[in-house]
Design an enzyme around this catalytic site. Structure first.
Site: not given
Ligand code: GLC
Length: 641
Positions: A276, A318
């Site tokens: 993430d 991500e």
């Molecule tokens: C990623 C997740 C999002 C979250 C962020 C912080 O972008 O997809 O939902 O707010 O990380 O953890």
């Protein structure tokens, strides 16, 4: 050749036991691990931590469950499973889908019915009560939150998934913990060791220096990047929400602890780890602190170490950043193919939404052609919607090349999707509008953004038909593009916006909740009624998924070529494998469009007479040498040798 390919070769060595193969993997990755480690943690001060890492790796391997060690070896032997045409994914919130982990397990037949065999479950670990960013504020990386069940329930689920051939992806919120995490609590009590696990400062001097160049992620609800914590009498870096503390990876102990957490997560049967917000992992004054070279070294270090211990698991990046920055998470130069195996194709996603609003595909072509090719062992997650907002991360110079003004263009897109234009069928919401910069993002479910909600409210049959065609076409593109298609739960039945978040104090300020609905089992129970728009969408997707799984040409072997048709409303690409080919042609316009068909003939799609369109099941005929596409029609032509 990347490190994973070497491990594949080594795994075929006869007469080696599991432990010996582990030693071989370690020896194979060691030079790279050492180089990456010391690039982040200079040798002079940090040798002892490197020694710690060397002691940790065999210990973690020893603790890995036998069944998973065997699976690791089987996977190494069978090659890149994640590039297969047989994989189709779904992303879901466990509690919105069917109560909890046990409830989810009961729904395995539903996944089978649709053809889903890869699941991304949104965070299920413990989190603060009240606001917690949908679980992305983590209190513990391994403890299942009671509302989802227990660790045993998770183990039972992963075991059931293995039996049913379903891959599991879980998040690893690698950039930050919540302010209730045990380290944060100790830091608050004044423990210097744990204050050093985060970026904490006694006054605002350093934060101020950082702020000069740091952008804001949540400018409306969490402006700035630092939070004062009175208990600790210190400032802490909080790039996301004030209760999400950024981990300080300049401290090697943080890396060692987080790596341990990562391996233990995979030991529960997780096949894909979603890294993430990984673009944010390294911070430096004077920079935007995203996509820094050190962040790439750190990710590759995680990857190289995990590969030694658990070679059957892979990492998803991500990284919702500029298109040319996303591919870097597959690794460049000696890290090529040695960072993340999979990345979200956020660029394709955002470009598809641009093409829907403009009814044109030039920016899509320009941007896709601008992205450097990915390494052959890596693949995309292709999706149209997820739990987050849609950011308008297009390259300004490409917008300009089309003669458009980037600012005005983005404003048009926000207007189009966020109900500021009467004629637009989209019913989205404006997210995190920043008046300082004019930037904003879009929330809303796929179906609502594509006009289904408006069609239902206004009882407009033509709009309904158009909206369903758009929904099917966009999903069809993600199924055919190459990579893992990921359907956001609910989209398979055209679920509309869910406005109930407005009544919940812990959610009302974050309108991403409008696209985080409850799974509608009542509608699903009526799927046999083929007259319902929801059933039509479900059955169309089910059929496309089945078709994808039947033909190896859908597997991702970097076998995609874009074709310019001369018509700005059309997207066309071909996938080839051996002599076989798949030609995809889509019309993004609300009017029928025609294209010249000579090039299609030259590619051999008419060599055995009129070809069958796999989407409609009908043969393609040509009128006066032109191929005609109805509004939002998608055609899949197959060429077999
Ligand atoms: C990623 C997740 C999002 C979250 C962020 C912080 O972008 O997809 O939902 O707010 O990380 O953890």
């Amino acid at each position: 050749m990347n490190q994973a390919s070497l491990h594949r070769l080594l795994s075929q060595k006869k007469g080696k036991n599991n432990k010996e193969l582990f030693e071989l993997r370690l020896a194979t990755n060691l030079t790279l691990i050492q180089k990456l480690f010391f690039s982040l943690y200079p040798e002079e001060q940090h040798q002892k931590y490197f020694q710690k890492l060397l002691n940790l790796l065999p210990k973690l391997f020893e603790d890995r469950p036998e069944e998973l060690k065997q699976q690791d070896l089987d996977r190494l032997k069978s090659g890149n499973w994640y590039q297969s045409e047989k994989i189709v994914g779904m992303q879901l919130y466990v509690e919105h889908f069917n109560k909890n982990l046990n409830g989810l397990q009961e729904k395995i037949p539903y996944f089978k019915k649709l053809g889903i065999n890869f699941l991304h479950l949104m965070p299920i670990t413990t989190r603060p009560k009240g606001e917690n960013d949908g679980g992305y504020a983590v209190n513990n990386y391994l403890k299942v939150d009671k509302k989802y069940g227990s660790k045993e329930d998770l183990l039972s689920l992963t075991s059931a998934f293995r039996k049913n051939g379903i891959y599991l992806m879980l998040d690893f919120v690698v950039n930050h913990t919540s302010n209730e995490f045990s380290w944060a609590k100790k830091a608050m009590k004044g423990d210097k060791k744990y204050q050093g696990y985060y970026y904490t400062f006694e006054d605002f001097t350093i934060p101020e220096a950082f702020e000069k160049t740091l952008p804001e992620v949540f400018p409306e609800t969490s402006p700035g990047n630092f939070t004062y914590v009175p208990e600790m009498k210190r400032w802490v870096m909080t790039v996301f929400n004030s209760y999400q503390w950024d981990l300080n990876y300049t401290n090697p102990e943080v890396f060692l602890e987080m790596f341990t957490n990562l391996v233990k997560l995979t030991d529960m049967g997780v096949d894909v780890v979603r890294f993430d917000a990984l673009a944010f992992l390294w911070k430096k004054i004077g920079t935007v602190s995203q996509n820094l070279p050190e962040a790439h070294n750190l990710i590759s270090l995680f990857r190289m170490c995990l590969q030694v211990v658990a070679p059957g698991t892979i990492l998803l990046a991500e990284a919702i950043v500029a298109p040319t920055d996303i591919v870097k998470y597959f690794g460049e130069e000696e890290k090529r193919g040695n960072e993340c195996e999979v990345a979200y194709n956020a660029s394709l996603m955002a470009l598809l939404w641009n093409s829907i609003a403009t009814k044109k595909t030039q920016l899509l072509y320009k941007s896709l052609m601008h992205v450097p090719p990915k390494p052959k062992d890596c693949t995309w997650i292709n999706y149209i919607r997820c739990h987050d907002d849609i950011g308008l991360g297009y390259e300004n110079h490409l917008i300009q090349e089309l003669g458009w003004n980037p600012e005005m263009h983005r404003k048009f897109l926000l207007d189009y999707y966020c109900q500021r234009l009467d004629w637009s069928p989209a019913m989205g919401m404006l997210f995190m509008y920043n008046p300082k910069t004019g930037d904003g993002r879009i929330t809303g479910s796929a179906a609502s953004l594509l006009g289904l909600e408006k069609a239902i409210i206004t009882k407009n049959k033509a709009l309904m038909k158009q909206s369903m065609a758009k929904i099917i076409m966009l999903h069809g593109i993600t199924l055919a593009f190459g990579g893992i298609p990921l359907i956001y739960a609910g989209d398979e039945i055209g679920t509309l916006n869910d406005y109930s978040f407005k009544n919940d104090t812990s959610k009302k300020d974050d309108n991403r909740w409008v696209n985080r609905p409850m799974q509608d089992w009542d509608t699903i129970s009526k799927l046999d009624d083929e007259t319902l728009p929801q059933s039509k969408i479900f059955h169309a997707l089910q059929k496309l998924i089945k078709t994808r799984k039947k033909h190896a040409v859908f597997a991702d072997t970097n076998n995609l070529e874009l074709y310019h048709t001369g018509n700005d409303h059309i997207l066309s690409f071909e996938r080839t494998r051996g002599g076989d080919g798949l030609l995809v042609i889509c019309n993004f316009d609300e009017n029928p469009q025609v294209i010249d068909s000579n090039w299609i003939k030259k590619l051999g799609y008419f060599s055995k007479g009129e070809p069958l369109d796999l989407v409609s099941g009908k043969k393609i005929g040509l009128n006066s040498g032109l191929l005609e596409l109805m509004p939002y029609q998608m055609v899949w032509l197959l060429r077999k040798t």
